[in-house]
Design an enzyme around this catalytic site. Sequence first.
Site, mmCIF file in Angstrom:
data_model
loop_
_atom_site.group_PDB
_atom_site.id
_atom_site.type_symbol
_atom_site.label_atom_id
_atom_site.label_comp_id
_atom_site.label_asym_id
_atom_site.label_seq_id
_atom_site.Cartn_x
_atom_site.Cartn_y
_atom_site.Cartn_z
ATOM 1 N N GLU A 35 42.083 43.852 56.898
ATOM 2 C CA GLU A 35 43.257 43.196 56.702
ATOM 3 C C GLU A 35 43.458 43.297 58.034
ATOM 4 O O GLU A 35 43.729 44.070 58.388
ATOM 5 C CB GLU A 35 43.379 43.900 56.025
ATOM 6 C CG GLU A 35 45.582 43.305 54.993
ATOM 7 C CD GLU A 35 45.791 43.899 54.010
ATOM 8 O OE1 GLU A 35 46.608 43.706 53.591
ATOM 9 O OE2 GLU A 35 44.846 45.043 53.397
ATOM 10 N N ARG A 261 30.971 55.431 54.537
ATOM 11 C CA ARG A 261 32.681 55.036 55.408
ATOM 12 C C ARG A 261 32.188 56.573 57.044
ATOM 13 O O ARG A 261 31.388 57.631 56.259
ATOM 14 C CB ARG A 261 33.973 55.185 55.028
ATOM 15 C CG ARG A 261 33.777 56.548 54.151
ATOM 16 C CD ARG A 261 35.577 56.798 53.858
ATOM 17 N NE ARG A 261 36.427 55.957 54.792
ATOM 18 C CZ ARG A 261 37.346 55.706 54.920
ATOM 19 N NH1 ARG A 261 38.115 55.791 53.784
ATOM 20 N NH2 ARG A 261 38.232 55.764 55.505
ATOM 21 N N LYS A 271 45.147 54.245 57.396
ATOM 22 C CA LYS A 271 45.930 54.019 57.812
ATOM 23 C C LYS A 271 48.010 54.120 57.450
ATOM 24 O O LYS A 271 48.154 54.157 58.272
ATOM 25 C CB LYS A 271 46.346 52.163 57.501
ATOM 26 C CG LYS A 271 44.864 51.577 58.069
ATOM 27 C CD LYS A 271 44.548 49.955 57.672
ATOM 28 C CE LYS A 271 43.517 49.306 57.945
ATOM 29 N NZ LYS A 271 43.847 47.555 57.672
#
Length: 558
Positions: A35, A261, A271
């Site tokens: 994104e 991850r 983020k």
Amino acid sequence: MSNEVNKAANFIRNIIEADLESGKHQSVQTRFPPEPNGFLHVGHAKSICINFGFAQDYQGLCNLRFDDTNPAKEEDAYAKAIAADVEWLGFKWSGDIRHAADYFDQLYAYAEELIEKDLAFVDELSADQMREYRGTFEVPGKESPFRNRPIEESLDLFRRMKAGEFDDGAMALRAKIDMQSPNMNMRDPVIYRIKRQHHIRTGDKWCIYPTYDFTHCISDAIEGITHSLCTLEFEDHRPLYDWVLDNISIDCHPQQIEFSRLNLEHTVTSKRKLNQLVLEGHVDGWDDPRMPTISGMRRRGFSPASIRDFVTRTGVTKKVHTVEMSLLENSVREDLGENAPRAMAVLNPLKITLSNYPEDKVEEIAAPNHPQKEEMGKRNIYFSKTLFIDQDDFRESANKKYKRLVLGKAVRLRNAYVITCDEVIKDADGNIIELICTYDENTLGKNPEGYKPKGVIHWVSESHSKPATIRLYDRLFNVPNPGASDDFLSTINPESLQVIDNARVEMSLANAKPEDVFQFEREGYFCADRFEHSAENLVFNRTVTLRDSWAKIEAQQN
């Protein structure tokens, strides 16, 4: 470029090879779908290496596709930075960059198809009401009072939503699945919402936008993705991924496969938290060399090869774990130790005057750029009457373990002569400001006769060196898991950056270009700053120390 992440056996490799052997797929097609709402970080580096790497290893293709379904947080600058990061890491996407926005018309048509099949409905519950109706892990959800409205009514309302007749948040399109499902993602999830936001690609054409879960699987299918590789937080979303594709008229059905991850000690990769660090001025932007962003690691001097090697070492598994920072640093050291040319820099200069060296004489000495690689050539260093050594390389007195310059003792200057300290000059406050030494003219390239120097230290000539700014970067947080703290900012390492303004570096470094990396002998690996370094303003960032300086500290804490 070979990508070693896939060479060892792992569960994704096994799935891909089984699919190819069975004839389920004739080739491999993956994608990397970030994104554009921030900079990529080290966790994304793993996803990049896995998605592009598996496609590469099986002579397949990998798309770069921006998930641009939330225009409120997305910026074109982020998109450009992401594309640059992928290229810098050594990968090339198939064809043009793709965007979820490219498929908005198709996504809308599939949404209407679900309504027509009575598998989606327009809901008028508020966000709070929807949350209440959704239930909890312990309490089943309950159906919206609008769930069973006629198909024609939902279709009409959805078209009017698209036409802009309703306020933001007044209505939403929800999939009609199962409010009793133990999987919260299957409890009639929202697939379209009204949101009047200017989009970086489609402008003001749309006032309704699809959600990620609805968009992602269809985008994969449109692009013919065979293996949709993502991190474990999307595992609970897989049933919805499959449900959408099973209930629309599309032929391709990619397989979603999840892997763990990358969690790295002494960092945060949220983020939200990274953005907080930037906005509150705790770091100097997303590309601050202390940040775990790919841009930050690049500016610090990490090489693409070292990051790819690090990802390989972390492996491809479903096991959730946190990787030690030392693993990343060791990958960097190994790569730069092999490939970085050597140079000399004195970070805290202490003046030396050679009393027996001719006043106007300057010698050129050829020094190897790499001690094990003759093919890297040589550079000229300059020897003169006045030199600089590092303040930490001198003591007036010391025990036998101290292998540097001591008053009355001899030491070798790297690639040059043996010198002996004869006198110490101090200022009025007792600070050492100069050493008077003698050099042995018979020791260039050979050992002295009758005595043995204490060690070897680095140096530069006063007249043939350049001033430089040196930034000593260290780990941003002084605890292994800063994200576990409610106040993660309280764990910031106050010594994560030290700036030295009065360093001196050898003349050859005046030719360094931004992003050139060197081993400053006996000091560490340093990179010419990507943005601020120039021939007139030498700025070097410490990439990593020569040895793991944290290992001893952490051993003591344990």
